[in-house]
Motif scaffolding. Structure first.
Motif, short mmCIF file in Angstrom:
data_model
loop_
_atom_site.label_atom_id
_atom_site.label_comp_id
_atom_site.label_asym_id
_atom_site.label_seq_id
_atom_site.Cartn_x
_atom_site.Cartn_y
_atom_site.Cartn_z
N GLU A 1 -23.23 -14.24 45.70
CA GLU A 1 -22.37 -15.15 46.19
C GLU A 1 -22.40 -16.69 45.66
O GLU A 1 -21.57 -17.21 45.34
CB GLU A 1 -22.40 -15.07 47.71
CG GLU A 1 -21.90 -13.75 48.22
CD GLU A 1 -22.54 -13.78 49.77
OE1 GLU A 1 -22.67 -14.83 50.63
OE2 GLU A 1 -22.56 -12.60 50.31
N LEU A 2 -23.85 -17.18 45.61
CA LEU A 2 -24.00 -18.25 45.07
C LEU A 2 -23.54 -18.63 43.68
O LEU A 2 -22.87 -19.71 43.53
CB LEU A 2 -25.65 -18.61 45.10
CG LEU A 2 -26.02 -19.76 44.97
CD1 LEU A 2 -27.25 -20.28 45.63
CD2 LEU A 2 -26.21 -20.29 43.47
N VAL B 1 -13.00 -25.08 39.11
CA VAL B 1 -12.18 -26.29 39.61
C VAL B 1 -12.11 -27.45 38.42
O VAL B 1 -11.03 -28.13 38.04
CB VAL B 1 -12.82 -26.96 40.78
CG1 VAL B 1 -12.23 -28.38 41.22
CG2 VAL B 1 -12.51 -25.74 41.90
N ALA B 2 -13.14 -27.51 37.77
CA ALA B 2 -13.14 -28.62 36.73
C ALA B 2 -12.29 -28.31 35.68
O ALA B 2 -11.30 -29.14 35.23
CB ALA B 2 -14.64 -28.80 36.02
N SER C 1 -17.00 -21.04 40.85
CA SER C 1 -15.66 -21.80 41.29
C SER C 1 -15.86 -23.34 40.80
O SER C 1 -14.85 -23.94 40.59
CB SER C 1 -15.83 -21.78 42.74
OG SER C 1 -15.61 -20.22 43.21
N ILE C 2 -17.06 -23.81 40.85
CA ILE C 2 -16.81 -25.25 40.34
C ILE C 2 -16.60 -25.45 39.27
O ILE C 2 -15.90 -26.57 39.01
CB ILE C 2 -18.51 -25.71 40.72
CG1 ILE C 2 -18.65 -25.65 42.03
CG2 ILE C 2 -18.72 -27.14 40.08
CD1 ILE C 2 -20.11 -26.27 42.56
N LYS C 3 -16.90 -24.76 38.15
CA LYS C 3 -16.66 -24.82 36.69
C LYS C 3 -15.00 -24.62 36.72
O LYS C 3 -14.38 -25.31 36.00
CB LYS C 3 -17.30 -23.83 35.84
CG LYS C 3 -18.58 -24.05 35.86
CD LYS C 3 -19.34 -23.09 34.61
CE LYS C 3 -20.96 -23.34 34.97
NZ LYS C 3 -21.44 -22.03 34.31
N ALA D 1 -27.54 -14.35 46.14
CA ALA D 1 -27.26 -15.00 44.98
C ALA D 1 -26.10 -14.62 44.17
O ALA D 1 -25.71 -15.55 43.53
CB ALA D 1 -28.69 -14.31 44.11
N PHE E 1 -12.40 -19.11 43.35
CA PHE E 1 -11.26 -20.29 43.24
C PHE E 1 -10.22 -19.69 42.39
O PHE E 1 -10.45 -19.56 41.20
CB PHE E 1 -11.99 -21.64 42.86
CG PHE E 1 -11.00 -22.63 42.48
CD1 PHE E 1 -10.71 -23.43 43.43
CD2 PHE E 1 -10.66 -22.87 41.19
CE1 PHE E 1 -9.70 -24.37 42.94
CE2 PHE E 1 -9.75 -23.85 40.92
CZ PHE E 1 -9.13 -24.58 41.73
N LYS F 1 -19.97 -19.08 43.54
CA LYS F 1 -19.73 -20.58 43.83
C LYS F 1 -19.71 -21.48 42.66
O LYS F 1 -19.14 -22.46 42.32
CB LYS F 1 -20.48 -21.15 45.08
CG LYS F 1 -20.34 -20.30 46.44
CD LYS F 1 -19.46 -20.68 47.26
CE LYS F 1 -19.25 -20.01 48.48
NZ LYS F 1 -17.63 -19.71 49.14
N ALA F 2 -20.92 -21.24 42.03
CA ALA F 2 -21.07 -22.15 40.71
C ALA F 2 -19.75 -21.65 39.76
O ALA F 2 -19.59 -22.82 39.15
CB ALA F 2 -22.40 -21.53 40.17
N MET G 1 -30.80 -21.94 39.57
CA MET G 1 -29.89 -21.17 39.48
C MET G 1 -30.26 -20.16 38.27
O MET G 1 -29.69 -19.10 38.28
CB MET G 1 -28.39 -21.98 39.07
CG MET G 1 -27.91 -22.49 40.06
SD MET G 1 -26.05 -22.68 40.05
CE MET G 1 -25.86 -24.46 40.49
N LEU H 1 -31.95 -17.17 39.74
CA LEU H 1 -31.20 -16.01 40.33
C LEU H 1 -30.20 -15.46 39.50
O LEU H 1 -29.93 -14.33 39.64
CB LEU H 1 -29.93 -17.06 41.02
CG LEU H 1 -30.76 -18.18 42.34
CD1 LEU H 1 -29.81 -18.78 43.22
CD2 LEU H 1 -31.72 -17.11 43.19
#
Lengths: 323, 323
Positions: free
Chosen positions: B72-73, B83-84, B79-81, B70, B278, B76-77, B3, B6
């Motif tokens: 977009e990827l 969510v957490a 977004s994960i944070k 990259a 997110f 997403k990363a 990552m 990227l």
DNA sequence: CGGGCTTACGAATATCGTAACGATA
DNA sequence: TATCGTTACGATATTCGTAAGCCCG
């Protein structure tokens, strides 16, 4: 947050929360995975998996969302690799397709033959399964394309393209009373034991619908997931087969196919892929070989539209082939 | 593929292909970035950046595609944070909004006041800019939400939600001949020098359209990107101001606003965000504070629809407020 | 010759595998 | 007691920073 860690948690879910299996699947050590999962959980400040003592019991609500996003992220990572391969080895690569037995057996061979000649360095993998399995394989990224006849899966990030329409024939042995019938009726079919597709396969609902509409309760004595098995049992005299017309070939000279296209609603075969996947050049070609109206510009237009209702409209004035 | 790598290539593009600047922006060393970029290029087997000797000159075609994915990827990363954080610190976080001066100055204050009271631990960042800059900030992930009045940007992965309609007033000093006019006409406006928004800002095209339709060539003597500057120059006697009605407040008692809503097409203010982001709980609340009809269920419905035409239909029977 | 990328090298850190441990069913 | 996850620890890789080198404009 590392991609490895995301790969690990996704694969743990794929392997039904068994970390040991996950390690095997990923060719690494089990403690390594445990540790990375813990590190990720520490970084995010929450548990992705719920543990019962030392066993992983379930996925936490937060974990479910995280895994869903992680899946999408990993697809993007694959896409980057695909883009790279597209430039470095344009005609090398892998094409993975999930489809039903009927498609694989009767519709794909000619397409595959042409494709393999054109792209000898693309390795083709056909996964066969039920519509549900096909859907799962596509969503999990196991395959690139799905070819199905089942109902569209709404609200998924899928691009679905119409390929062709097909209908059914009644299959009987040459000496069967129905063999000489000119105009097959639903009532005539209702008088015989029937052999057809297993529920959930290739448009069984269309079949049910027609019998229900006629107020007939069909006597289905045997179901199978593929036409070859159906034909086998028809040969044994178990009943009248109802299967996709295209599954009756010149090799089946001992069997008579009586077209039943007027009795049942046509089913539509669709080709589907995830909105987020990068399509290789040869994939566009495969799609076009399978359905000549799905040219690359058309497919790209559909990709841009994203919305399946809009895509449907795009093909409204395309006359689909009937098989 | 890591990552970090990227992140590096994306930031290099953001920094106009200057690796040294990129290193500063990411608080790391320049050789480290160079090396990681090379490693990534080696792994992918192609060059992402075209080099002229040792200078980075441009992005290769493959590189462009890779960088787009990259980006977009990395979203997403993020977004994960998100969510957490949503689970661990529900009411803590950041809300970054890009908008025009008029929105920031006249429409947001009351919303921000309410929001800050409700979410004291969410830090708010308002980025001001032209519609183009707002769009870029949104697409690059610099901000979470965009509030604009400009034309919808089609074919982007944006969800766009209608907020309210607004129109313009002519602004003059109290002693100006127009100040006593009851029914303002487009011809009357055409007789005076005009002060209004700079091209590309807040619905200038609607303004042009009305003058063109009336066959009048307006004498625009001064343009500015915000209403405060327009008012200042109206006070100087430079001309008649045409600006968003909501920008005339009780503090402007020396200026008279003559409603011109019947002369120009209404503009619509929209709130937009990337399909892939997110949304934190507090973001849904912010949106609802800004536009009460944009409740969380409605916004979520729009997110699922994805397609902006379908979203438009969703709000067809919502009567938008006129400001 | 100066801005800017690459190479070289060393220190700090991370990853991964083996082995031992512990807990659950 | 067998299965499965965690802890411990050491070998190996990776990353990142500093310093030096090199090339283009």
């Amino acid at each position: 947050m590392k991609m490895q860690q995301l790969r690990y948690i996704v694969e743990i879910v794929n392997q039904n929360l068994n970390v040991t299996e996950t390690a095997n699947a990923l060719y690494t050590s089990q403690p390594g995975i445990s540790k990375q999962v813990r590190l990720l959980e520490d970084e995010l400040g929450l548990e992705i998996f719920e543990r019962n003592g030392k066993h992983i019991k379930s996925i936490t609500p937060a974990g479910k969302k995280i895994i869903a996003i992680a899946r999408e992220l990993l697809v993007k990572a694959e896409s980057i690799k695909s883009v790279a391969n597209e430039y470095t080895r344009p005609d090398h690569g892998v094409l993975r397709i999930a489809t039903t037995n009927t498609q694989a057996r009767y519709m794909l061979p000619s397409v595959v033959e042409r494709f393999s000649k054109q792209y000898p360095d693309v390795s083709l993998h056909i996964h066969q399964g039920s519509p549900t399995q096909i859907h799962d394989a596509l969503m999990s990224g196991e395959v690139d394309l799905a070819i199905t006849t089942e109902a569209p899966y709404l609200f998924d990030d899928l691009i679905q393209l119409p390929c062709y329409l097909w209908n059914r024939s009644a299959i009987v042995k040459a000496d069967h009373p129905l063999a000489k019938v000119k105009n097959l009726t639903i009532e005539a079919l209702g008088q015989y034991p029937l052999v057809t597709y297993t529920f959930g396969f290739t448009g069984v609902s269309d079949l049910d619908y027609a019998f229900n509409a006629a107020g007939i309760l069909p006597n289905i004595v045997f179901t199978a997931t593929d036409a070859d098995v159906i034909k086998t049992y028809v040969r044994l005299g178990l009943g009248v087969g109802i299967m996709a017309s295209m599954a009756h070939t010149e090799l089946d000279h001992d069997l008579v196919a009586i077209d039943a296209g007027h009795l049942f609603r046509s089913s539509m075969t669709q080709i589907a892929f995830k909105q987020s996947t990068f399509l290789r050049n040869y994939m566009y070609d495969f799609i076009e070989y399978f359905s000549p109206h799905l040219t690359r510009p058309m497919v790209e237009k559909a990709e841009r539209l994203r919305d399946n209702n809009a895509i449907k409209k795009l093909f409204d004035n395309v006359k689909l082939e009937v098989k």
